[in-house]
Design a protein around this motif. Structure first.
Motif, PDB file in Angstrom:
ATOM      1  N   ILE A 210      36.909  51.417  14.107  1.00  0.00           N
ATOM      2  CA  ILE A 210      37.360  52.332  12.809  1.00  0.00           C
ATOM      3  C   ILE A 210      38.121  52.032  12.338  1.00  0.00           C
ATOM      4  O   ILE A 210      37.690  51.870  10.851  1.00  0.00           O
ATOM      5  CB  ILE A 210      37.716  53.182  13.373  1.00  0.00           C
ATOM      6  CG1 ILE A 210      36.581  54.062  14.338  1.00  0.00           C
ATOM      7  CG2 ILE A 210      37.622  54.671  12.670  1.00  0.00           C
ATOM      8  CD1 ILE A 210      36.823  55.462  15.233  1.00  0.00           C
ATOM      9  N   THR A 211      39.182  51.179  11.968  1.00  0.00           N
ATOM     10  CA  THR A 211      39.740  50.932  10.520  1.00  0.00           C
ATOM     11  C   THR A 211      39.284  49.742   9.876  1.00  0.00           C
ATOM     12  O   THR A 211      39.128  49.468   8.883  1.00  0.00           O
ATOM     13  CB  THR A 211      41.407  50.558  11.707  1.00  0.00           C
ATOM     14  OG1 THR A 211      42.102  51.366  11.935  1.00  0.00           O
ATOM     15  CG2 THR A 211      42.684  49.627  10.225  1.00  0.00           C
ATOM     16  N   GLN A 212      38.823  48.325  11.128  1.00  0.00           N
ATOM     17  CA  GLN A 212      38.072  48.048   9.600  1.00  0.00           C
ATOM     18  C   GLN A 212      36.489  48.399   8.802  1.00  0.00           C
ATOM     19  O   GLN A 212      36.124  47.987   8.119  1.00  0.00           O
ATOM     20  CB  GLN A 212      37.867  46.321  11.301  1.00  0.00           C
ATOM     21  CG  GLN A 212      39.007  45.753  11.885  1.00  0.00           C
ATOM     22  CD  GLN A 212      38.187  44.875  12.822  1.00  0.00           C
ATOM     23  OE1 GLN A 212      38.048  43.798  11.987  1.00  0.00           O
ATOM     24  NE2 GLN A 212      38.507  45.490  14.054  1.00  0.00           N
ATOM     25  N   ASP A 213      36.101  49.333  10.125  1.00  0.00           N
ATOM     26  CA  ASP A 213      34.618  50.027   9.351  1.00  0.00           C
ATOM     27  C   ASP A 213      34.872  50.925   8.077  1.00  0.00           C
ATOM     28  O   ASP A 213      34.052  50.467   6.997  1.00  0.00           O
ATOM     29  CB  ASP A 213      33.771  50.350  10.344  1.00  0.00           C
ATOM     30  CG  ASP A 213      33.475  49.964  11.351  1.00  0.00           C
ATOM     31  OD1 ASP A 213      33.370  48.950  11.412  1.00  0.00           O
ATOM     32  OD2 ASP A 213      33.096  50.533  12.661  1.00  0.00           O
ATOM     33  N   VAL A 225      29.593  53.418   6.077  1.00  0.00           N
ATOM     34  CA  VAL A 225      29.380  54.558   6.320  1.00  0.00           C
ATOM     35  C   VAL A 225      29.743  54.869   8.043  1.00  0.00           C
ATOM     36  O   VAL A 225      29.592  53.549   9.109  1.00  0.00           O
ATOM     37  CB  VAL A 225      27.402  54.968   6.722  1.00  0.00           C
ATOM     38  CG1 VAL A 225      27.690  56.198   7.002  1.00  0.00           C
ATOM     39  CG2 VAL A 225      26.737  54.805   5.352  1.00  0.00           C
ATOM     40  N   VAL A 226      30.855  55.340   8.327  1.00  0.00           N
ATOM     41  CA  VAL A 226      31.107  55.375   9.295  1.00  0.00           C
ATOM     42  C   VAL A 226      31.354  56.576  10.062  1.00  0.00           C
ATOM     43  O   VAL A 226      31.631  57.569   9.233  1.00  0.00           O
ATOM     44  CB  VAL A 226      33.079  54.956   9.412  1.00  0.00           C
ATOM     45  CG1 VAL A 226      33.516  55.061   9.990  1.00  0.00           C
ATOM     46  CG2 VAL A 226      33.177  53.811   8.953  1.00  0.00           C
ATOM     47  N   ILE A 227      31.196  56.908  11.307  1.00  0.00           N
ATOM     48  CA  ILE A 227      30.485  58.873  11.964  1.00  0.00           C
ATOM     49  C   ILE A 227      31.184  58.466  13.320  1.00  0.00           C
ATOM     50  O   ILE A 227      30.947  57.509  13.981  1.00  0.00           O
ATOM     51  CB  ILE A 227      29.351  58.913  11.538  1.00  0.00           C
ATOM     52  CG1 ILE A 227      28.350  58.816  10.129  1.00  0.00           C
ATOM     53  CG2 ILE A 227      28.515  60.398  12.702  1.00  0.00           C
ATOM     54  CD1 ILE A 227      27.011  58.928  10.511  1.00  0.00           C
ATOM     55  N   ILE A 228      32.061  59.558  13.443  1.00  0.00           N
ATOM     56  CA  ILE A 228      33.025  59.363  14.690  1.00  0.00           C
ATOM     57  C   ILE A 228      32.606  60.822  15.222  1.00  0.00           C
ATOM     58  O   ILE A 228      32.677  61.431  14.413  1.00  0.00           O
ATOM     59  CB  ILE A 228      34.619  59.338  14.073  1.00  0.00           C
ATOM     60  CG1 ILE A 228      34.832  58.178  13.056  1.00  0.00           C
ATOM     61  CG2 ILE A 228      35.425  58.976  15.118  1.00  0.00           C
ATOM     62  CD1 ILE A 228      36.045  57.939  12.692  1.00  0.00           C
ATOM     63  N   PHE A 229      32.256  60.825  16.112  1.00  0.00           N
ATOM     64  CA  PHE A 229      32.329  61.621  17.123  1.00  0.00           C
ATOM     65  C   PHE A 229      32.981  61.546  18.599  1.00  0.00           C
ATOM     66  O   PHE A 229      32.979  61.055  18.834  1.00  0.00           O
ATOM     67  CB  PHE A 229      30.773  61.565  17.694  1.00  0.00           C
ATOM     68  CG  PHE A 229      29.295  61.733  17.175  1.00  0.00           C
ATOM     69  CD1 PHE A 229      28.978  63.406  16.729  1.00  0.00           C
ATOM     70  CD2 PHE A 229      29.212  61.042  16.278  1.00  0.00           C
ATOM     71  CE1 PHE A 229      27.797  63.009  15.561  1.00  0.00           C
ATOM     72  CE2 PHE A 229      27.757  61.184  16.125  1.00  0.00           C
ATOM     73  CZ  PHE A 229      26.776  62.310  16.050  1.00  0.00           C
ATOM     74  N   TYR A 458      33.989  62.497   9.999  1.00  0.00           N
ATOM     75  CA  TYR A 458      34.950  62.713  12.056  1.00  0.00           C
ATOM     76  C   TYR A 458      33.962  64.295  12.239  1.00  0.00           C
ATOM     77  O   TYR A 458      34.620  65.240  11.418  1.00  0.00           O
ATOM     78  CB  TYR A 458      36.605  62.958  11.416  1.00  0.00           C
ATOM     79  CG  TYR A 458      37.209  63.376  13.132  1.00  0.00           C
ATOM     80  CD1 TYR A 458      37.612  62.556  13.821  1.00  0.00           C
ATOM     81  CD2 TYR A 458      37.468  65.070  13.267  1.00  0.00           C
ATOM     82  CE1 TYR A 458      38.142  62.593  15.039  1.00  0.00           C
ATOM     83  CE2 TYR A 458      37.990  64.855  14.502  1.00  0.00           C
ATOM     84  CZ  TYR A 458      38.381  64.142  14.677  1.00  0.00           C
ATOM     85  OH  TYR A 458      39.039  64.403  16.181  1.00  0.00           O
ATOM     86  N   VAL A 459      33.351  64.167  13.337  1.00  0.00           N
ATOM     87  CA  VAL A 459      33.508  65.977  14.052  1.00  0.00           C
ATOM     88  C   VAL A 459      33.995  65.544  15.061  1.00  0.00           C
ATOM     89  O   VAL A 459      34.045  64.717  16.338  1.00  0.00           O
ATOM     90  CB  VAL A 459      31.635  65.108  14.099  1.00  0.00           C
ATOM     91  CG1 VAL A 459      30.982  66.218  15.371  1.00  0.00           C
ATOM     92  CG2 VAL A 459      30.605  64.337  13.051  1.00  0.00           C
ATOM     93  N   GLY A 460      34.746  66.570  15.258  1.00  0.00           N
ATOM     94  CA  GLY A 460      35.092  67.464  16.343  1.00  0.00           C
ATOM     95  C   GLY A 460      34.222  68.052  17.417  1.00  0.00           C
ATOM     96  O   GLY A 460      34.552  69.483  16.045  1.00  0.00           O
ATOM     97  N   LEU A 461      33.814  68.522  18.554  1.00  0.00           N
ATOM     98  CA  LEU A 461      33.064  69.295  19.371  1.00  0.00           C
ATOM     99  C   LEU A 461      33.872  70.360  19.718  1.00  0.00           C
ATOM    100  O   LEU A 461      33.346  71.220  20.110  1.00  0.00           O
ATOM    101  CB  LEU A 461      31.874  68.916  19.698  1.00  0.00           C
ATOM    102  CG  LEU A 461      30.941  67.744  19.026  1.00  0.00           C
ATOM    103  CD1 LEU A 461      30.048  67.281  19.875  1.00  0.00           C
ATOM    104  CD2 LEU A 461      30.451  68.516  18.048  1.00  0.00           C
ATOM    105  N   ASP A 462      35.379  69.779  20.074  1.00  0.00           N
ATOM    106  CA  ASP A 462      36.151  71.406  21.130  1.00  0.00           C
ATOM    107  C   ASP A 462      35.184  72.034  21.902  1.00  0.00           C
ATOM    108  O   ASP A 462      35.755  72.667  22.464  1.00  0.00           O
ATOM    109  CB  ASP A 462      36.676  72.139  19.958  1.00  0.00           C
ATOM    110  CG  ASP A 462      37.482  73.740  20.715  1.00  0.00           C
ATOM    111  OD1 ASP A 462      38.114  72.584  20.892  1.00  0.00           O
ATOM    112  OD2 ASP A 462      36.950  74.021  19.737  1.00  0.00           O
ATOM    113  N   ASN A 509      28.029  52.570  10.753  1.00  0.00           N
ATOM    114  CA  ASN A 509      28.278  52.690  11.868  1.00  0.00           C
ATOM    115  C   ASN A 509      28.689  53.558  12.635  1.00  0.00           C
ATOM    116  O   ASN A 509      29.598  54.462  12.610  1.00  0.00           O
ATOM    117  CB  ASN A 509      30.052  51.937  11.981  1.00  0.00           C
ATOM    118  CG  ASN A 509      29.792  50.957  11.226  1.00  0.00           C
ATOM    119  OD1 ASN A 509      29.357  50.341  11.588  1.00  0.00           O
ATOM    120  ND2 ASN A 509      30.022  50.881   9.776  1.00  0.00           N
ATOM    121  N   VAL A 510      28.243  54.191  13.087  1.00  0.00           N
ATOM    122  CA  VAL A 510      28.449  55.801  14.535  1.00  0.00           C
ATOM    123  C   VAL A 510      29.267  54.734  15.760  1.00  0.00           C
ATOM    124  O   VAL A 510      28.996  54.455  16.935  1.00  0.00           O
ATOM    125  CB  VAL A 510      27.241  56.137  15.533  1.00  0.00           C
ATOM    126  CG1 VAL A 510      27.332  56.783  16.032  1.00  0.00           C
ATOM    127  CG2 VAL A 510      25.861  56.209  13.811  1.00  0.00           C
TER     128      VAL A 510
END
Length: 723
Positions: A210-213, A225-229, A458-462, A509-510
């Motif tokens: 993720i750091t590189q993306d 684009v960076v999307i983090i689930f 950043y998607v935090g789904l709890d 980038n997902v």
């Protein structure tokens, strides 16, 4: 070191040091007393240089042996700050390692032979120091000081403890010459799968990628684009994403969507954007069980949600969870609203007849299946049955209201609990945002907007608090992302904008942690066909069984796994998961040596020879797998086998993180990260835990809310200016 012999043996005494000592002594003698060797001073100098040169060669060979023996027990420390992570426009940095081949299989098999045990197992001093620490753990001074001295983690300590990574260091120590392991960026569209059990380095690898993306730019200077689930919520991962976005100057395009903290979360309508109206029903009904008798109820639920969504779109309203729940509970209101609009367009005199029919209605002349419905609904239905009117949306609504009300409630009973979970409390404000509420400063995003802005999400789904809601929202997001990818594939990113280029593509980038809990039927086309739109999925999970259990079908699970071209295998506990890698590798020939000796008595009693003896070494070859599942089970933390670029096997270790002094977060995100560290536990089956009661609606401090409102208001004003 040159190996002229068939069998390479590096686990042995460094006998080259004897030669080095002799060469050094001879060189000193040639310089100090050349006359003792019958040499002139000039010849003594030349001889000394010759001895030193030969000694240097043998010293190099000895150092290879010594370094190899050291690495077998303990690897050199590998630490890197996030600022030092190399970012390339052509390759993705993974760590340091080597390309595994037959030599390494041969060396690894040697370490298990009993004659080399002394070079592989911990020394007697090491074992004595560890036993001493166990016995002196609760001792008083000065004995406790002795235990601290033996536990001193420094090279000067002869009994230095091993790092707490477990596993077997020999798996990486068999190759002392490491290189940087990288993956060409062109291979990322083939998607990557990271497998590893709990707490073995998956998140560290995710942070590295993720750091590189986040920091990577293309030749035109544009970001990706960076999307983090992140279903369970990892504070360090959130911090890493924000810090890198700020370091790259992208904090203005950084969105945090967190179900557990709705007060500071961005808002997102999971069903508000679609390519076809039927996608709304698919995203909602797809969360319902489709096994056994439940399949029929899911199809009924899909049909009624689709009817409602079509009617809402025709009325000019954007579908969301709250609207759909409202009309599922009371579809009469939607039927009357749509009928009013329809008759206003097509038959302005219809309402006069409908009012007359409504006035004559009573319990006796009301059809049995319409009992309990609003009289206006019954009147409209009777009027439509008398005239020839065709409208697909109106016909769908008619078919819904013609059902007996009790029967209708039964067939949508499985849908209502899901909608209740998605529209209860403050979560409803996140998933069904009010676009006209200018007082709410929390930003609203959708995937097309995120892609056009080259944003970081950043998607935090709890999932620890409510796994069902987390899975439903995650699946809806995946489904929405697949729809957007299909639109980009056909029309490009800038479709509808001035100067749009049809074939414009940007890497998306997902990164999906615990992907098995977010996986559904929509995930298959995402990894199967999303590469054409620029989707580059990196999925993280623990075992293959997790994926199979979630999908419920072995064939579909195999279909998902077959779409990942790059495989990173960290330590796993399931043999079937390890065999996903080992069964793809060839067998190799390795050499083994055996000592053969024997004696033969002479049968000639008069001869001068009583017996003959012989001793010889025999070299044999055997075919063995390149690596075994047992080797994957024994990997230390932070190490992995990586199958890249069409079957090239790399042995990789990731760098340990080192703190940077400038890694600071805003007050609200820092409090969120601290809460996640305190309350979000790491567990193998986190989706089965009860979670923390009341976490979703937990209030935040007022000063934190004020800071966030000011930050969001500034971002909202900036977006309005750019629009």
């Amino acid at each position: 070191m040159a190996q002229p012999h068939a069998v390479e043996v590096l686990l042995r005494p460094a006998v080259e040091l004897y030669c080095v000592a002799v060469c050094f002594s001879a060189a000193v003698l040639c310089l100090i007393a050349p006359w003792s060797l019958a040499l002139s001073p000039s010849m003594g100098l030349g001889s000394a240089l010759g001895f030193l040169g030969f000694g240097a060669m043998r010293m190099r060979d000895a150092l290879i042996i010594l370094r190899y023996r050291r690495n077998i027990r303990r690897l050199p420390r590998y630490v890197m700050t996030s600022r030092e992570v190399p970012v390339s426009q052509k390759r993705l940095f993974i760590g340091r390692g080597f390309l595994w081949d037959q030599r390494h299989t041969h060396r690894l098999m040697q370490t298990y032979r009993p004659e080399f045990r002394a070079y592989v197992e911990p020394t007697r001093l090491y074992r004595l120091a560890r036993r001493l620490e166990e016995r002196l753990e609760f001792a008083s001074a000065p004995c406790s000081g002795l235990a601290r001295l033996t536990a001193w983690d420094h090279p000067l300590n002869p009994a230095q403890p091993l790092p707490p990574v477990g596993g077997q260091a020999r798996l990486h120590g068999i190759e002392p010459n490491e290189v940087d392991v990288t993956l060409p960026l062109g291979e990322r569209v083939g998607h990557s799968l990271v497998l590893g059990t709990t707490r073995v380095g998956k998140t560290r690898l995710a942070e590295l990628l993720i750091t590189q993306d986040i920091r990577r730019r293309n030749a035109q200077g544009e970001f990706e684009v960076v999307i983090i689930f992140d279903p369970k919520g990892d504070a360090d991962l959130l911090k890493r994403a924000y810090v890198e976005a700020k370091r790259a100057g992208r904090e203005g395009e950084f969105y945090v969507f967190h179900l557990g903290w709705p007060d500071i979360s961005a808002r997102y309508n999971a069903v508000g954007r679609f390519g076809r109206i039927s996608e709304v029903a698919s995203r909602i009904a797809g969360q319902l069980s489709g096994e056994g008798n439940s399949a029929a109820f899911r199809e009924f639920a899909w049909r009624f949600v689709n009817i409602i969504a079509r009617a809402l779109v025709e009325l000019g309203q954007r579908p969301d969870y709250q609207l759909i729940q409202r009309h599922v509970v009371n579809i009469d209101a939607l039927f009357m609203e749509y009928a009013a609009q329809f008759f206003a367009r097509t038959d302005t005199k219809a309402w006069q007849v409908i009012v007359q029919i409504e006035a004559r209605l009573n319990e006796k002349n009301t059809p049995r299946n319409m009992i309990g419905r609003d009289k206006r609904v019954v009147a409209i239905e009777q009027y439509l049955s008398q005239v020839r009117v065709y409208d697909p949306v109106l016909d769908g609504l008619r078919s819904a209201v013609r059902y007996d009300r009790t029967y209708f409630d039964k067939i949508v009973a499985s849908l209502l609990p899901l909608l209740e979970k998605l529209t209860t409390g403050k979560i409803a404000q996140l998933l069904a945002p009010n676009y006209s509420d200018l007082e709410d400063s929390r930003p609203i995003f959708d995937w097309m907007q995120v892609i056009r802005k080259r944003a970081v999400v950043y998607v935090g789904l709890d999932a620890l608090s409510d796994p069902e809601v987390a899975a439903a929202v995650g699946n809806s997001m995946f489904s929405d992302l697949v729809s957007v990818a299909g639109h980009i594939y056909k029309f490009g990113i800038d479709d509808g904008l001035p100067g749009a280029v049809a074939d414009a593509r940007v890497p998306i980038n997902v990164h999906a942690d615990e992907v098995n809990e977010l996986m559904g039927d929509e995930f298959v086309p995402m990894v199967n066909k999303g590469g054409g739109a620029g989707l580059q999925v990196t999925a993280y999970t623990q075992t293959l069984s997790d994926i199979e259990a979630k999908i419920g079908n072995r064939a579909k699970a195999g279909q998902v796994i077959g779409n990942f071209n790059n495989l990173f295998m960290l330590r796993v506990r399931e043999t079937a998961t390890a065999e996903l890698l080992t069964k793809q590798l060839p067998k190799v020939e390795v050499y083994t040596t055996s000592l053969m000796s024997g004696a033969t008595d002479s049968s000639d009693i008069l001869g001068r020879t009583d017996f003959t003896s012989n001793t010889h070494d025999r070299i044999t070859t055997s075919s063995v797998p390149l690596i075994e599942p047992a080797h994957i089970v024994a990997l230390p933390k932070g190490q992995a086998f990586a199958l890249l670029e069409g079957g090239r096997l790399w042995k990789v270790r990731m760098p340990l993180p080192a703190p940077d002094p400038d890694e600071a977060m805003p007050k609200d995100l820092q409090q969120l990260a601290d809460h996640m560290r305190q309350h979000y536990v790491d567990a193998g089956d986190w989706w089965e835990s009860a979670g923390l009661p009341g976490l979703q609606n937990a209030p935040l401090p007022e000063d934190m809310l004020d800071d966030f409102r000011r930050m969001a208001a500034g971002e909202l004003a900036q977006n309005d200016v750019s629009t």
